[in-house]
Design a protein around this motif. Structure first.
Motif, PDB file in Angstrom:
ATOM      1  N   VAL A   1       0.839  -1.195   0.000  1.00 18.50           N
ATOM      2  CA  VAL A   1       0.000   0.000   0.000  1.00 18.50           C
ATOM      3  C   VAL A   1       0.878   1.251   0.000  1.00 18.50           C
ATOM      4  O   VAL A   1       1.992   1.255   0.516  1.00 18.50           O
ATOM      5  CB  VAL A   1      -0.961   0.033   1.215  1.00 18.50           C
ATOM      6  CG1 VAL A   1      -1.955  -1.114   1.142  1.00 18.50           C
ATOM      7  CG2 VAL A   1      -0.197   0.009   2.539  1.00 18.50           C
ATOM      8  N   GLY A   2       0.354   2.304  -0.597  1.00 12.91           N
ATOM      9  CA  GLY A   2       1.041   3.592  -0.635  1.00 12.91           C
ATOM     10  C   GLY A   2       0.022   4.694  -0.800  1.00 12.91           C
ATOM     11  O   GLY A   2      -1.179   4.452  -0.867  1.00 12.91           O
TER      12      GLY A   2
ATOM     13  N   SER B   1       6.429   6.154  -2.521  1.00 10.27           N
ATOM     14  CA  SER B   1       6.199   5.293  -3.681  1.00 10.27           C
ATOM     15  C   SER B   1       7.504   4.859  -4.337  1.00 10.27           C
ATOM     16  O   SER B   1       7.634   3.711  -4.766  1.00 10.27           O
ATOM     17  CB  SER B   1       5.323   6.025  -4.706  1.00 10.27           C
ATOM     18  OG  SER B   1       3.992   6.076  -4.274  1.00 10.27           O
ATOM     19  N   ALA B   2       8.456   5.775  -4.429  1.00 12.87           N
ATOM     20  CA  ALA B   2       9.746   5.411  -5.013  1.00 12.87           C
ATOM     21  C   ALA B   2      10.448   4.364  -4.156  1.00 12.87           C
ATOM     22  O   ALA B   2      10.986   3.368  -4.670  1.00 12.87           O
ATOM     23  CB  ALA B   2      10.617   6.661  -5.151  1.00 12.87           C
ATOM     24  N   ARG B   3      10.419   4.567  -2.838  1.00 10.23           N
ATOM     25  CA  ARG B   3      11.032   3.605  -1.919  1.00 10.23           C
ATOM     26  C   ARG B   3      10.341   2.246  -2.022  1.00 10.23           C
ATOM     27  O   ARG B   3      10.994   1.191  -2.039  1.00 10.23           O
ATOM     28  CB  ARG B   3      10.965   4.137  -0.494  1.00 10.23           C
ATOM     29  CG  ARG B   3      11.653   3.231   0.528  1.00 10.23           C
ATOM     30  CD  ARG B   3      11.381   3.669   1.946  1.00 10.23           C
ATOM     31  NE  ARG B   3      12.046   4.919   2.286  1.00 10.23           N
ATOM     32  CZ  ARG B   3      11.421   6.015   2.661  1.00 10.23           C
ATOM     33  NH1 ARG B   3      10.084   6.049   2.715  1.00 10.23           N
ATOM     34  NH2 ARG B   3      12.097   7.091   2.982  1.00 10.23           N
ATOM     35  N   LEU B   4       9.020   2.258  -2.078  1.00 10.69           N
ATOM     36  CA  LEU B   4       8.260   1.013  -2.176  1.00 10.69           C
ATOM     37  C   LEU B   4       8.623   0.244  -3.441  1.00 10.69           C
ATOM     38  O   LEU B   4       8.863  -0.969  -3.401  1.00 10.69           O
ATOM     39  CB  LEU B   4       6.756   1.332  -2.163  1.00 10.69           C
ATOM     40  CG  LEU B   4       5.790   0.191  -2.474  1.00 10.69           C
ATOM     41  CD1 LEU B   4       5.978  -0.965  -1.495  1.00 10.69           C
ATOM     42  CD2 LEU B   4       4.353   0.688  -2.437  1.00 10.69           C
ATOM     43  N   ALA B   5       8.682   0.938  -4.574  1.00  8.76           N
ATOM     44  CA  ALA B   5       9.015   0.273  -5.837  1.00  8.76           C
ATOM     45  C   ALA B   5      10.402  -0.363  -5.783  1.00  8.76           C
ATOM     46  O   ALA B   5      10.592  -1.525  -6.190  1.00  8.76           O
ATOM     47  CB  ALA B   5       8.934   1.281  -6.985  1.00  8.76           C
ATOM     48  N   LEU B   6      11.383   0.377  -5.270  1.00 13.82           N
ATOM     49  CA  LEU B   6      12.748  -0.158  -5.190  1.00 13.82           C
ATOM     50  C   LEU B   6      12.824  -1.329  -4.217  1.00 13.82           C
ATOM     51  O   LEU B   6      13.517  -2.326  -4.479  1.00 13.82           O
ATOM     52  CB  LEU B   6      13.715   0.949  -4.775  1.00 13.82           C
ATOM     53  CG  LEU B   6      13.901   2.082  -5.797  1.00 13.82           C
ATOM     54  CD1 LEU B   6      14.820   3.156  -5.240  1.00 13.82           C
ATOM     55  CD2 LEU B   6      14.436   1.549  -7.116  1.00 13.82           C
TER      56      LEU B   6
END
Length: 503
Positions: free
Chosen positions: A463-464, A480-485
């Motif tokens: 979730v984000g 979101s950037a942290r989650l994707a990485l």
């Protein structure tokens, strides 16, 4: 092994950032699908030019801060999307950077800042600031409440300083960020650094003095920041001299650039007007929409938590926090230099009694972002924001209509700023349930939600978005950037709420 088929729910800045980071860092064989329910991307970000004059009105966020990890991530994105030539920045010595105001109790009050002597003058001339000076001096000697789980912003500021400061300065600040009620919002989830200062140093003042020692970044994020700085030395050096920035055609120019970049990628599909009706978690995940079904092995939900609750009712606390509704009225007058003062604008605390239309604040767009209009020297441009927590008890049918909002905004400007001209251009919009309210105990609830997602959905759901940790564009992009990485680099379960594991 990372997921091979992502579906992202929501096409606001959080969903777009997640899709963009996945597209740039995942193998080209990875399939990425983004589904947006409305007919446009960008969420609350909306930049519109109006009239023959093509005056730019921002109906949502209007400026970005060039400091912190989130700022550097966005600037790095801007560089990679060829937007650096469109950046419009406000220098640290310009009025919009130095001058901020409150409207209290019946006039504009300049807040301390912009230099030592103007700051002292502001304190001496205003009773509420002068009466709070002793509480600031006394604060380092007040015994801290160690091991405190959470409390409201109002309770925290009243306890550490005094209730006057909470009811004026802090109330106004919270109106500007969250459009919320400081007696209900969590200090731990909205001003965590200030909360941590008491826990670590025993005092907000002591913590401020030692703030360089109090790192807000993990080692992983610090390494990320160092890499971004290395790749963008000249851009970051220039932005270090600025206080605010946007783009030539508004914040939505960033949205358009991300969307166009995603459309050019063969492994990415982005769709509007696709409202998700059901999520089926079987061997594969099936996402059922009003216009067909899609298969995935991992879902990233960036839609508001109360919408996700309709799809996954077994998850706790998704509907606990309300979201406030904010009315935004943009006004442009056909003459320049109408404002009685220069600066970014002013905020109105809840203790200001002469505020019948529940105005949260007014932005002086002519000063805050002066170079976006083609004939910038011809206009005085303002944005009036109303509602927020004041609208909490209104039903859907009770919200003011656009004509009523325009009338109330014009009357407010007449009474508070002394501008009695007929607007050249104006626009009103109501953003329904646009800013989540992190009520006291939010952090603990997110911790329980984190472990419940791990237990029930394992590696299949993250979730984000603004419902969880931060409502600003910088916050949403960072998360979101942290989650994707993390999803691409971590073989374990990634929920998007990992920060709660640190406490």
């Amino acid at each position: 092994m990372p997921p091979q088929n992502f579906i992202i729910l929501g096409g606001g800045i959080s969903g777009l950032t997640a899709a963009w980071y996945l597209a740039r860092n995942a193998p080209s064989s990875t399939k990425i699908t983004l589904l947006e329910a409305s007919n446009r991307f960008g969420g609350w970000i909306q930049s519109t030019r109006v009239g023959e004059e093509r005056i730019l009105f921002e109906q949502g966020p209007r400026t970005l801060r060039p400091s912190g990890l989130g700022a550097y991530i966005i600037l790095d994105m801007a560089a990679k999307l060829n937007l650096t030539g469109y950046i419009h920045a406000v220098g640290k010595n310009e009025p919009a950077a130095k001058n901020r105001y409150l409207y209290y109790p019946d006039r504009l009050i300049q807040l301390p800042g912009g230099g030592l002597f103007p700051g002292l003058k502001s304190i001496v001339q205003n009773k509420f600031m002068l009466s709070s000076l002793y509480s600031v001096i006394r604060e380092p000697f007040i015994k801290p409440l160690k091991n405190l789980d959470d409390e409201s912003i109002h309770s925290f500021i009243s306890r550490r300083f005094n209730s006057t400061l909470a009811d004026t300065l802090m109330s106004a600040l919270v109106h500007g960020i969250y459009a919320g009620d400081i007696k209900k919002l969590s200090v731990k989830s909205t001003f965590k650094q200030m909360f941590d200062m008491e826990q670590i140093y025993g005092s907000v003042i002591k913590g401020t003095i030692n703030s360089r020692k109090l790192s807000t970044l993990s080692q992983k994020d610090q390494n990320w920041l160092n890499l971004l700085c290395e790749e963008n030395k000249d851009l970051f050096a220039f932005m270090s001299t600025t206080s605010l920035y946007s783009f030539a055609n508004g914040i939505e120019q960033l949205v358009y650039a991300i969307v166009n970049d995603l459309k050019d990628r063969e492994n990415v599909t982005i769709k509007t007007s696709h409202h998700v009706k059901e999520l089926k978690f079987d061997k594969e995940i099936e996402v059922c929409t009003n216009d067909g079904s899609f298969k995935a092995d991992h879902i990233i939900s960036t839609i508001p938590s109360h919408e996700l609750a309709c799809l996954l009712p077994d998850l706790p606390y998704l509907t606990y926090n309300p979201s406030v509704t904010v009315a935004v009225v943009n006004i442009a007058y056909g003459r320049q230099n109408l404002l009685p003062v220069k600066g970014f604008g002013y905020l109105i605390p809840h203790t200001t009694l002469s505020n019948p239309y529940h105005v949260l604040g007014v932005v002086f767009d002519s000063d805050a972002m002066p170079h976006q209009d083609y004939k910038k020297d011809k206009y005085t441009k303002l944005t009036v924001m109303m509602g927020g927590h004041y609208y909490n008890d209104l039903s859907e049918n009770d919200y003011p209509n656009k004509d009523e909002l325009l009338s109330k905004a014009v009357e407010t400007i007449e009474k508070q700023l002394g501008i009695y001209l007929t607007p050249l251009q104006c626009m009103a919009k109501i953003h329904r349930k646009c800013i989540p309210q992190y009520y006291v105990g939010h952090y603990s609830r997110m911790k329980e939600l984190h472990y419940m997602i791990k237990k029930k959905y394992g590696k299949r759901l993250s979730v984000g978005g603004a419902s969880y940790f931060g409502v600003s564009i910088n916050d949403c992009v960072t998360n979101s950037a942290r989650l994707a990485l993390d999803l691409l680099r971590n073989d374990g379960i990634v929920t998007g709420l990992e920060r709660v594991e640190g406490d």
